[in-house]
Design an enzyme around this catalytic site. Structure first.
Site, short mmCIF file in Angstrom:
data_model
loop_
_atom_site.label_atom_id
_atom_site.label_comp_id
_atom_site.label_asym_id
_atom_site.label_seq_id
_atom_site.Cartn_x
_atom_site.Cartn_y
_atom_site.Cartn_z
N GLY A 117 0.81 -1.21 0.00
CA GLY A 117 0.00 0.00 0.00
C GLY A 117 0.84 1.26 0.00
O GLY A 117 2.03 1.24 0.30
N ILE A 171 3.04 2.25 7.30
CA ILE A 171 2.47 3.42 7.94
C ILE A 171 2.02 3.11 9.36
O ILE A 171 1.94 3.98 10.21
CB ILE A 171 1.31 3.96 7.07
CG1 ILE A 171 1.05 5.43 7.36
CG2 ILE A 171 0.07 3.11 7.25
CD1 ILE A 171 0.11 6.09 6.37
N ASP A 172 1.75 1.81 9.63
CA ASP A 172 1.26 1.41 10.95
C ASP A 172 2.35 1.38 12.02
O ASP A 172 2.06 1.15 13.19
CB ASP A 172 0.61 0.02 10.89
CG ASP A 172 -0.67 0.01 10.07
OD1 ASP A 172 -1.18 1.10 9.75
OD2 ASP A 172 -1.16 -1.09 9.74
N MET A 217 -5.87 4.21 10.26
CA MET A 217 -5.18 2.97 9.91
C MET A 217 -4.54 2.33 11.14
O MET A 217 -4.23 3.00 12.12
CB MET A 217 -4.13 3.25 8.84
CG MET A 217 -4.74 3.51 7.48
SD MET A 217 -3.62 4.43 6.40
CE MET A 217 -3.57 5.99 7.25
#
Length: 440
Positions: free
Chosen positions: A88, A209-210, A253
């Site tokens: 992603g 991103i997490d 997210m």
């Protein structure tokens, strides 16, 4: 050696070529020094960890410090490098691409730099994606934009075919920018390359991103994520306070780890509840979430709820367990579920509420990197190039204890990093929101 303490980095062979970087080996001459392989960084810097090693007469777990080496495996001007982005989108990908190209070109004078389009698909000829030539002129402005100039894709591809492509195109090093699945793919490529005894280095640059890559302090894009989320929370608060018993639900997210949601709640202290995958919580009952929300409305007449996408999956019963192309579980929409259950609860109570549900996920992940993430991306890319030129392979570059280090890929993909519910970070989130320690 205890396997848990083994952070040895694989190499392609002896490094016998002199670096073109005009650095120093003398401390005190005000010129940056080459980094030696035996320059190690402690994994555990606590006094308790130190005492345990002393008492048991064991070597503490150490990681190899990242940085330029005096001797290289590759002859830089004969080197062809390739860059691929997978998974992603995430803020900072273009920054990493740009810095890799600049370091390869200007630091080492690499002969050729290739961009692999659309993730690992680009290494499979049948897709017909071809390659993109990357030069400083082509990448000079890409850091100003989000997304990835190379395109991306999810899912694995046949490892042997990908290695065939690397070999046929005389690629000496591959930089793969991606998360857990991408890094596992890099390691598999490295294993196949090793079987064939090919002099090809493979390097992972952790992108999630997490912020759920194990062992490292943070991954790029994470800080931008809660930076971009913060004004959204501000606006959600405006919506909530603009109505009597107004409730704003913002889903952020965080598939398995709630770092973005918790960080945003701390950064924007108008959040009243933060729900993350690591915590168990009940909706009903005397100590459940709905009762706590009711008390909040009775006192303040509004509430802001931030929920990570992977939170509360235990609330969904049955149904088929679906995964995406990368093997990640596709979670059911906890935000919509909360909206429905909150409405049902207050309707049954005879209490009028106004609920606004906001899901800004795609806006956040496609944003350009903020200043701090940009700085982090640039430095991490430089360290990746230094390691690859020295012939190191199957490693990721990351920051641990505020130092850039090289870690074996096999060590960082064993598990995902999660919030420690007994740690100070989560305590800070609870202090900021004022929510109960337990909601069950």
């Amino acid at each position: 050696m205890n396997p848990e303490n083994n952070f040895e980095i694989a190499t392609l062979g002896a490094a016998t070529n002199s670096s073109p970087l005009h650095l120093s080996k003398t401390i005190g001459d005000q010129i940056f020094n080459f980094v030696e392989d035996d320059n190690k960084i402690l994994a555990d810097i606590s006094l308790n960890g130190f005492n345990v090693c002393i008492q048991n007469n064991i070597q503490p777990a150490c990681l190899e410090k990242a940085g330029p080496r005096e001797k290289l495996f590759f002859k830089p001007r004969n080197t062809t490098a390739a860059i691929v982005t997978c998974g992603g989108l995430c803020p900072g990908i273009n920054n990493v691409i740009r810095s890799l190209v600049m370091a390869l070109h200007y630091f080492y004078g690499a002969k050729r730099i290739i961009g692999i389009p659309y993730g690992y698909e680009g290494l499979i000829p049948k897709y017909g994606h071809g390659f993109r030539e990357l030069t400083p002129e082509i990448v000079k402005d890409i850091h100003e934009f989000g997304g990835t100039m190379l395109g991306s894709s999810r899912g694995g591809q046949p490892v042997d075919e990908m290695v065939d492509t690397l070999e046929k195109n005389n690629i000496d090093m591959l930089f793969a920018i991606g998360g857990d699945g991408t890094l596992k793919g890099v390691n598999a490529l490295g294993e196949e390359i090793e079987k064939r005894k090919l002099p090809i280095a493979v390097v992972g640059i952790p992108k999630t991103i997490d912020n759920d890559i194990d062992l490292i302090d943070k991954s790029f894009g994470f800080e931008t994520a809660f930076d971009v989320a913060s004004p959204i929370i501000r606006d959600a608060h405006n919506e909530a306070t603009g109505a009597y018993n107004g409730i704003a639900i913002v889903k952020l997210m965080g598939r398995d780890s709630g770092f973005i949601a918790a960080s945003t709640a701390i950064a924007m202290p108008v959040v009243n509840f933060v729900l993350v995958p690591e915590m168990g919580f009940a909706l009903d009952g005397e100590n459940g979430f709905l009762q706590a929300l009711k008390k909040r409305l009775q006192m303040k007449k509004h509430a802001v709820i931030v929920v990570a996408e992977g939170a509360g999956q235990h609330l969904f019963e049955g149904g088929e367990r679906l995964t995406d192309a990368s093997g990640n579980v596709q979670h059911k929409d906890i935000g919509l579920h909360l909206k429905r259950r909150i409405k049902e609860y207050f309707d049954a109570e005879g209490t009028e509420v106004t609920i606004k549900y906001i899901d800004p996920s795609y806006i956040i992940r496609s944003a350009p990197a903020n200043t701090n993430d940009s700085l982090f991306c640039n430095r991490m890319a430089y360290q990746a190039v230094h390691g690859a030129m020295a012939g190191k392979t199957k490693f990721v570059v990351g920051r641990l204890n505020n130092q850039f280090v090289y870690l074996p890929i096999s060590r960082v993909v064993n598990k995902r990093k999660k919030i420690d519910l007994e740690g100070e970070f989560w305590f800070a989130a609870l202090q900021s929101t004022g929510q109960p320690f337990s909601l069950q």
